[in-house]
Design an enzyme around this catalytic site. Structure first.
Site, mmCIF file in Angstrom:
data_model
loop_
_atom_site.group_PDB
_atom_site.id
_atom_site.type_symbol
_atom_site.label_atom_id
_atom_site.label_comp_id
_atom_site.label_asym_id
_atom_site.label_seq_id
_atom_site.Cartn_x
_atom_site.Cartn_y
_atom_site.Cartn_z
ATOM 1 C CB SER A 1 -62.032 -9.731 4.158
ATOM 2 O OG SER A 1 -63.259 -9.050 4.317
ATOM 3 C CG HIS B 1 -62.457 -11.275 8.737
ATOM 4 N ND1 HIS B 1 -62.092 -11.135 10.059
ATOM 5 C CD2 HIS B 1 -63.079 -10.123 8.391
ATOM 6 C CE1 HIS B 1 -62.470 -9.931 10.496
ATOM 7 N NE2 HIS B 1 -63.075 -9.306 9.502
ATOM 8 C CG ASP C 1 -65.869 -8.080 7.546
ATOM 9 O OD1 ASP C 1 -65.141 -8.181 6.549
ATOM 10 O OD2 ASP C 1 -65.430 -7.883 8.691
ATOM 11 C CG MET D 1 -70.709 -4.939 8.134
ATOM 12 S SD MET D 1 -70.049 -3.920 6.783
ATOM 13 C CE MET D 1 -68.348 -4.498 6.766
ATOM 14 C CG HIS E 1 -65.242 -7.799 12.314
ATOM 15 N ND1 HIS E 1 -64.632 -6.992 11.379
ATOM 16 C CD2 HIS E 1 -65.479 -6.999 13.384
ATOM 17 C CE1 HIS E 1 -64.517 -5.764 11.853
ATOM 18 N NE2 HIS E 1 -65.018 -5.747 13.067
ATOM 19 C CG MET F 1 -68.085 -4.396 12.089
ATOM 20 S SD MET F 1 -67.293 -4.091 10.505
ATOM 21 C CE MET F 1 -67.308 -5.756 9.850
ATOM 22 C CG MET G 1 -61.936 -2.129 13.156
ATOM 23 S SD MET G 1 -62.066 -3.477 11.975
ATOM 24 C CE MET G 1 -62.278 -2.579 10.446
ATOM 25 C CG ASP H 1 -60.810 -6.305 9.576
ATOM 26 O OD1 ASP H 1 -61.914 -6.543 10.115
ATOM 27 O OD2 ASP H 1 -60.650 -6.250 8.335
HETATM 28 C C1 DX5 Z 1 -64.139 -3.558 6.798
HETATM 29 C C2 DX5 Z 1 -63.940 -5.034 6.974
HETATM 30 C C3 DX5 Z 1 -62.657 -5.569 6.374
HETATM 31 C C4 DX5 Z 1 -62.511 -5.331 4.928
HETATM 32 C C5 DX5 Z 1 -61.093 -5.630 4.525
HETATM 33 O O1 DX5 Z 1 -65.066 -3.101 7.750
HETATM 34 O O2 DX5 Z 1 -63.899 -5.354 8.348
HETATM 35 O O3 DX5 Z 1 -62.576 -6.970 6.610
HETATM 36 O O4 DX5 Z 1 -63.375 -6.145 4.212
HETATM 37 O O5 DX5 Z 1 -60.957 -5.364 3.175
HETATM 38 P P1 DX5 Z 1 -59.770 -4.419 2.597
HETATM 39 O O6 DX5 Z 1 -58.511 -5.256 2.638
HETATM 40 O O7 DX5 Z 1 -60.229 -4.131 1.226
HETATM 41 O O8 DX5 Z 1 -59.684 -3.222 3.486
HETATM 42 ZN ZN ZN Z 2 -63.654 -7.331 9.382
#
Ligand code: DX5
Ligand code: ZN
Length: 222
Positions: free
Chosen positions: A9, A34, A36, A38, A67, A69, A138, A177
């Site tokens: 991530s 990965h 993220d 957002m 990913h 979001m 998730m 995730d």
């Molecule tokens: C949360 C993200 C995850 C997060 C995972 O919305 O999608 O990828 O960064 O990190 P940890 O392992 O700290 O939960």
């Molecule tokens: Zn994620």
């Protein structure tokens, strides 16, 4: 069962050491990065922007695992530089037009995934499982790293694997995730997970050597 794959991530990475981190990932054969994304609307947080992601693309060949979001993802897929071998997932909960979003991702020639929040039931797959290449479950509520696992999602992985295998979609991979710690990853793997998002609960845990963290995660997901 396919070989377990690691997707670190990147929102958890130390960007002051990005090049060194990517060198370790390449040396250790990490399968995806990965990312993220957002928007502060679908989830109460803002993370990696599209321009930063383009900069990462310039310095590594590791495939991306986007990913999304964000709300209305079907309108924003063109924002991203998608390449063969990439993954892109959209949240069922983020748009009334999720089947259209999945189709647009596939039209780009990359693997399309449906992401589900912890409380979203698996029956949303009834008329969608046939369109997706992977299912992102998730295991925390989306938006933040460092959260505790939502415990019932561990069984949800097994239920999802049985659901997919039972209706002719055994080819659909399962990505997990959120709080993918070493003990959780072992259970997730036993329950049918294929792709593991490594974050602050494993490879990016404070004072963890990245290479050792990757080896430890690889050991429990093989
Ligand atoms: C949360 C993200 C995850 C997060 C995972 O919305 O999608 O990828 O960064 O990190 P940890 O392992 O700290 O939960
Ligand atoms: Zn994620």
């Amino acid at each position: 069962m396919i070989k377990g794959k690691i997707s670190p991530s990147m929102m958890c990475a130390d960007f002051t050491e990005l090049k060194q981190t990517l060198e370790v990932f390449e040396r250790c054969g990490v399968e995806y990065l990965h990312l993220d994304i957002m928007d502060g609307h679908f989830v109460p947080n803002i993370t990696l922007g599209e321009s930063l992601i383009r900069q990462i693309r310039k310095i590594t060949e590791i495939p991306f695992d986007y990913h999304l979001m964000i709300t209305d993802p079907e309108m924003k897929i063109d924002w991203f530089d998608l390449r063969e071998g990439d993954l892109m997932s959209v949240h069922y909960e983020s748009t009334p037009h999720v089947q259209r979003a999945i189709g647009k991702i596939k039209d780009k020639g990359v693997k399309a995934g449906l992401a589900l929040n912890p409380a979203t039931p698996l029956n949303v797959l009834d008329y969608l499982a046939c369109d997706i290449d992977f299912l992102l479950l998730m295991t925390v509520n989306p938006g933040f790293a460092g959260q505790k696992v939502v415990s019932q999602t561990l069984e949800k992985i097994r239920d999802a694997r049985n659901y997919l295998d039972g209706n002719g979609n055994a080819n659909v991979m399962i990505e997990v995730d959120g709080c993918v710690s070493y003990p959780n990853a072992k259970i997730m793997r036993e329950n049918g997970a294929d792709i593991f998002v490594g974050g602050t609960s494993s490879i990016f845990a404070p004072s963890t050597d990245l290479e050792q963290g990757l080896e430890a995660l690889r050991a429990v997901i093989k």
